[in-house]
Scaffold this active site. Structure first.
Site, PDB file in Angstrom:
ATOM      1  N   ASP A   1      14.813  49.092  -3.697  1.00 17.37           N
ATOM      2  CA  ASP A   1      14.712  47.736  -3.165  1.00 17.37           C
ATOM      3  C   ASP A   1      13.291  47.208  -3.131  1.00 17.37           C
ATOM      4  OD1 ASP A   1      17.337  47.050  -2.388  1.00 17.37           O
ATOM      5  OD2 ASP A   1      17.205  48.467  -0.729  1.00 17.37           O
TER       6      ASP A   1
HETATM    7  C1  BGC Z   1      13.525  49.264   2.845  1.00 15.65           C
HETATM    8  C2  BGC Z   1      14.611  49.717   1.968  1.00 15.65           C
HETATM    9  C3  BGC Z   1      15.830  48.933   2.301  1.00 15.65           C
HETATM   10  C4  BGC Z   1      15.563  47.445   2.252  1.00 15.65           C
HETATM   11  C5  BGC Z   1      16.782  46.719   2.727  1.00 15.65           C
HETATM   12  C6  BGC Z   1      13.313  47.793   2.677  1.00 15.65           C
HETATM   13  O1  BGC Z   1      12.298  47.405   3.522  1.00 15.65           O
HETATM   14  O2  BGC Z   1      12.386  49.971   2.534  1.00 15.65           O
HETATM   15  O3  BGC Z   1      14.824  51.081   2.133  1.00 15.65           O
HETATM   16  O4  BGC Z   1      16.818  49.198   1.372  1.00 15.65           O
HETATM   17  O5  BGC Z   1      14.474  47.108   3.035  1.00 15.65           O
HETATM   18  O6  BGC Z   1      16.655  45.349   2.700  1.00 15.65           O
HETATM   19  C1  NOJ Z   2      18.131  51.804   1.305  1.00 16.21           C
HETATM   20  C2  NOJ Z   2      19.151  50.860   0.790  1.00 16.21           C
HETATM   21  O1  NOJ Z   2      20.265  50.827   1.648  1.00 16.21           O
HETATM   22  C3  NOJ Z   2      19.575  51.253  -0.602  1.00 16.21           C
HETATM   23  O2  NOJ Z   2      20.481  50.316  -1.092  1.00 16.21           O
HETATM   24  C4  NOJ Z   2      18.396  51.400  -1.481  1.00 16.21           C
HETATM   25  O3  NOJ Z   2      18.831  51.806  -2.745  1.00 16.21           O
HETATM   26  C5  NOJ Z   2      17.378  52.366  -0.932  1.00 16.21           C
HETATM   27  N1  NOJ Z   2      17.030  51.961   0.405  1.00 16.21           N
HETATM   28  C6  NOJ Z   2      16.122  52.479  -1.776  1.00 16.21           C
HETATM   29  O4  NOJ Z   2      15.356  51.337  -1.711  1.00 16.21           O
END
Ligand code: BGC
Ligand code: NOJ
Length: 812
Positions: free
Chosen positions: A484
């Site tokens: 993400d």
């Molecule tokens: C986090 C990710 C997460 C995303 C969700 C980010 O700040 O690091 O792990 O999936 O937010 O919106």
């Molecule tokens: C958490 C999110 O829920 C998932 O969708 C994502 O792939 C990982 N973070 C890595 O960014």
């Protein structure tokens, strides 16, 4: 250092001190009514949707953290006020224990010769949680104690409840009848749902107004009514409605008394309309209270819950020489898979329940570790997910569980999303043999007029990738892929925008090698599925596209010693030796190898060696290396994290499983299992003071080698780590893989293992599989017999007779 121990026979983790390094929680409920409960009884409850139907209130980020709300009990023993779960009164206990089990939590505390034992659980098919409270007098004298209960109601919409005080301080309404306190505040949309809290005994008083119970300047640790030994019989009128009972408990020496408290939710039908605005229709609540009014009924429901879990956990069982492996595979990993399937990323002690609904990418992956438990629920989830898909094959990134509608605020354009749907459907069909799911007419964007068979959704998912290729023929990344925070289309980001929607070149340049790897892995599964269903032309087309993508990866996605991660908006490599920081990323190594890239020419092995050399630490594999030490506007959020945390070189346990799978695929079972043990919670238990999170479930992230707090975990429970680690261990390492025509046996294990036994229920048959490793190899089935007869190849056939079949596998 440990703060408890595993009781495998009872499938419990037993916590022996209330002051664990962080609140260690459990989940109650697995259908519609859910609760979070910590080892000191903190937490909250909700019906279906943690944001829109929050039943009890909880303050996140509270000081101290776990005093944000809970189901609190207090004892007043001749003026000495204490809590059996230690919090909130926080008086020292002579004995304390918390047992987190499968869908229940038991907390007991003892002080001054009074022992109180509370079992919390949500009975099956019930929208309520039971608190069975047992009070015992262990002294030689008579005891007269007062037992106070306490919950604080949330005014349904958890976000509004936390923000809209000008309105909400006027709306709170309750009704009290006998020993039942009803919470009937209506929310803006004026629905006639309500909650209640009851006890199966006469009460000597109650409170339903928080200020009357606690006092304007007191806190949960010292409510004035409890200290006074007397409730005020307050009836809330606006402000903060609560529910608290006071029960007088008179005990002779050695005597025990049991009480059943019930915290429930009622979703009335239209015909159950309230009699008037002031008198709610209590029929459904009364029926629930009646059903659980005796200890026998409650014990029976608890037994049913335990049998339910016996059955769920019997589908895949290992019997090995390693207790830690056994408890992860047989109990806790599968349990966590159920919880993540139910809740996606919505409600934990790190997810507030208001930020996120069900994730498209997340739920499809969660399903992989759950589908063998209750395939019908997986089927329903697949249709819910596919119904939010868009006509061009793209997807809303999330949907709200109550409405099941795609969430516009978050939008879509995460270009990995569509592929996960294919993987989920393939897993479902392989598990069940139910190809009919492909014919289910499924809407786009929840619009029934735009329905096509599910198989067409899969086609559009597949095509979404090939319709969105970049300059090198690799998939465009869109807003982000699985990672993400790798936001490569971000330069025109406006101040204050949290996610980037605009790009310098309309998002037509930045490409993801990870999605390319996914496309090879999942696209090939799509091709096989098409072949299997007799759609040869579509299968051929898909194989061709996948082949082409493999070539593209090897041409533009190979960096010399590992797979490149992406191309940025300037067409420059990300995750290449040419870069100063972020030279190697984990995701493209795992997925490209799972996508069968570089297997023949030694490149896969080379990439995995680079992973070991650059990413491996004793606490797991970091996401990338070297960590970013400055902000790169062209990479986005990933470089905003301090080095070693989250996506910036944290140990993201989810993608560690892809490396385990890749190591297993290249036949290096020793390495695959070694990586497994570095992050599996049962193995981290012994250094809980460093790890800090629950030693029975995975956390999303552990601080990486560049972090100050290397080895410390965060974000436990709701993570794709659960399902992927279950897939890595159960399918890739232990090697029991559902296939269309049977159960494939293909282990990739440490050479030192002599063998192990797996019991697997598959398509109604029960396979008892003994795997023997006389020559101490990692992989390769040389002989397979079923019920005494030798079978060609490595697939156990489907018998369809619902009987037990004994298989013996010899590795060599
Ligand atoms: C986090 C990710 C997460 C995303 C969700 C980010 O700040 O690091 O792990 O999936 O937010 O919106
Ligand atoms: C958490 C999110 O829920 C998932 O969708 C994502 O792939 C990982 N973070 C890595 O960014």
């Amino acid at each position: 250092m440990q703060y408890g121990f595993f009781d495998d026979l009872n499938r419990e983790y037993v916590i022996t001190t209330p002051t664990t390094p962080y609140p260690w929680i459990n989940y109650l409920g697995s259908q519609e009514y859910f609760s979070l409960i910590s080892n000191t009884a903190g937490g909250y409850s909700f019906y279906k949707d943690a944001k829109l139907r929050r039943i009890t209130r909880f303050r996140y980020n509270n000081v101290p953290l776990d005093l944000g709300g809970g189901r609190y009990y207090y004892i007043n023993d001749g003026g000495d006020v204490w809590s059996p779960g230690w919090a909130p009164a926080k008086k020292e206990l002579e004995n304390y224990e918390c047992r987190h089990g499968m869908g229940y939590t038991k907390i007991s505390g003892e002080r001054g010769g009074v022992e109180t034992n509370i079992t919390f659980f949500v009975p099956l098919n019930t929208n309520a949680e039971v608190h069975k409270v047992i009070v015992k007098n262990k002294t030689n004298d008579n005891k007269k104690v007062k037992l106070f209960s306490f919950v604080e109601w949330c005014l349904w919409n958890a976000l509004d409840d936390m923000t809209n005080f000008q309105r909400n301080y006027n709306t709170g309404e309750v009704e009290v009848k006998g020993s039942v306190i009803y919470h009937k505040t209506e929310y803006k949309e004026r629905r006639n749902h309500y909650a209640f809290f009851s006890v199966n005994a006469p009460i000597c008083g109650f409170d339903s107004d928080r200020e009357s119970f606690i006092g304007t300047y007191n806190g949960f640790e010292n409510p004035q009514a409890v200290y006074a030994g007397q409730s005020n019989n307050s009836v809330a009128d606006g402000w903060h409605p609560i529910a608290s009972h006071c029960v007088e408990v008179d005990l002779e020496p050695g005597e025990t008394k049991e009480y059943i408290f019930l915290l429930g939710y009622v979703e009335n039908d239209l015909e159950d309309k309230w009699e008037s605005k002031n008198i709610i229709n209590k029929k459904k609540a009364e029926a629930m209270i009646e059903a659980f009014k005796t200890v026998d009924a409650v014990d029976k429901a608890l037994k049913e819950l335990s049998e339910y879990w016996d059955q769920l956990l019997s589908k895949y069982r290992i019997d090995s020489a390693d207790d830690k492996l056994n408890r992860m595979v047989n109990i806790w990993n599968q349990y966590q898979c159920m919880v993540t399937f139910n809740l996606s990323r919505s409600a934990s002690y790190f997810e507030s329940g208001i930020g996120r609904g069900m994730g498209f990418r997340d739920s499809n992956q969660d399903l992989l570790g759950f589908v063998h438990q209750i395939p019908d629920r997986a089927r329903e989830r697949i249709i819910d997910l596919a119904s939010t898909q868009l006509e061009d094959g793209g997807a809303y990134h999330q949907y709200q569980p109550l409405t099941k509608k795609g969430n516009d605020e978050i939008g879509g354009n995460f270009n990995d999303d569509p592929l996960w749907l294919i993987l989920a459907v393939v897993a479902y069909i392989k598990e069940t043999g139910d190809f009919s799911i492909l014919d289910v007419m499924t809407p786009f964007d929840n619009d029934e007029t735009k329905s096509t068979p599910l198989s067409d959704h899969l086609k559009r998912s597949f095509d979404h990738v090939i319709h969105n290729l970049g300059p090198h023929g690799l998939p465009l990344i869109g807003r982000a892929d699985w990672n993400d925070c790798l936001n490569l289309n971000c330069f025109s980001m406006e101040p204050g925008e949290s996610f980037q929607t605009t790009t310098s070149k309309d998002g037509k340049v930045a490409e993801s090698v990870m999605i390319a790897g996914m496309f090879c892995y999942i696209g090939e599964e799509y091709a096989k599925l098409m072949k299997k269903t007799g759609n040869d032309s579509e299968a051929d087309r898909a194989y061709l596209e996948v082949d082409k993508m493999r070539k593209t990866i090897m041409e533009h996605g190979w960096d010399g010693s590992w797979f490149v991660r992406a191309y940025d908006d300037f067409g420059r490599k990300v995750g290449s030796d040419d870069n100063e920081e972020g030279k190697i990323f984990i995701e493209s190594q795992g997925l490209c190898i799972m996508g069968n890239c570089g297997m023949e020419d030694g490149k896969a092995i080379k990439a995995l060696d680079a992973v070991e050399e650059r990413l491996a630490t004793k606490y797991g594999l970091v996401l990338q290396n070297p960590a970013f030490t400055k902000y790169y506007v062209e990479y986005g959020e990933i470089s905003t994290y301090p080095a070693g945390y989250k996506e910036n070189a944290g140990i993201f346990c989810h993608n560690n499983a892809w490396i385990m799978a890749a190591e297993a695929l290249v036949g290096r079972g020793d390495k695959a299992f070694d990586y497994y043990t570095r992050i599996a919670p049962a193995y981290t238990e012994e250094y809980s003071e460093i790890h800090r999170m629950e030693p029975y479930v995975y956390s999303q992230m552990v601080a990486g080698k560049d972090a100050k707090r290397h080895g410390e975990a965060k974000n436990s429970w709701l993570t794709g780590t659960a399902s992927w680690n279950f897939i890595a261990i159960s399918q890739y390492i232990l090697g029991i893989k559902p296939e269309y025509d049977g159960l494939q046996i293909d282990p990739s294990i440490p050479k030192s293992w002599d063998g192990y036994k797996i019991t697997r229920e598959f398509r109604g048959d029960i396979y008892e599989i003994t795997i023997k490793n006389p020559n101490h190899v990692s992989s390769g089935v040389v002989k397979l017999t079923v019920d005494g007869k030798e079978v060609e190849g490595n697939i156990l056939p489907i018998f369809g007779d619902k009987k037990k079949h004994v298989a013996e596998v010899i590795l060599g």
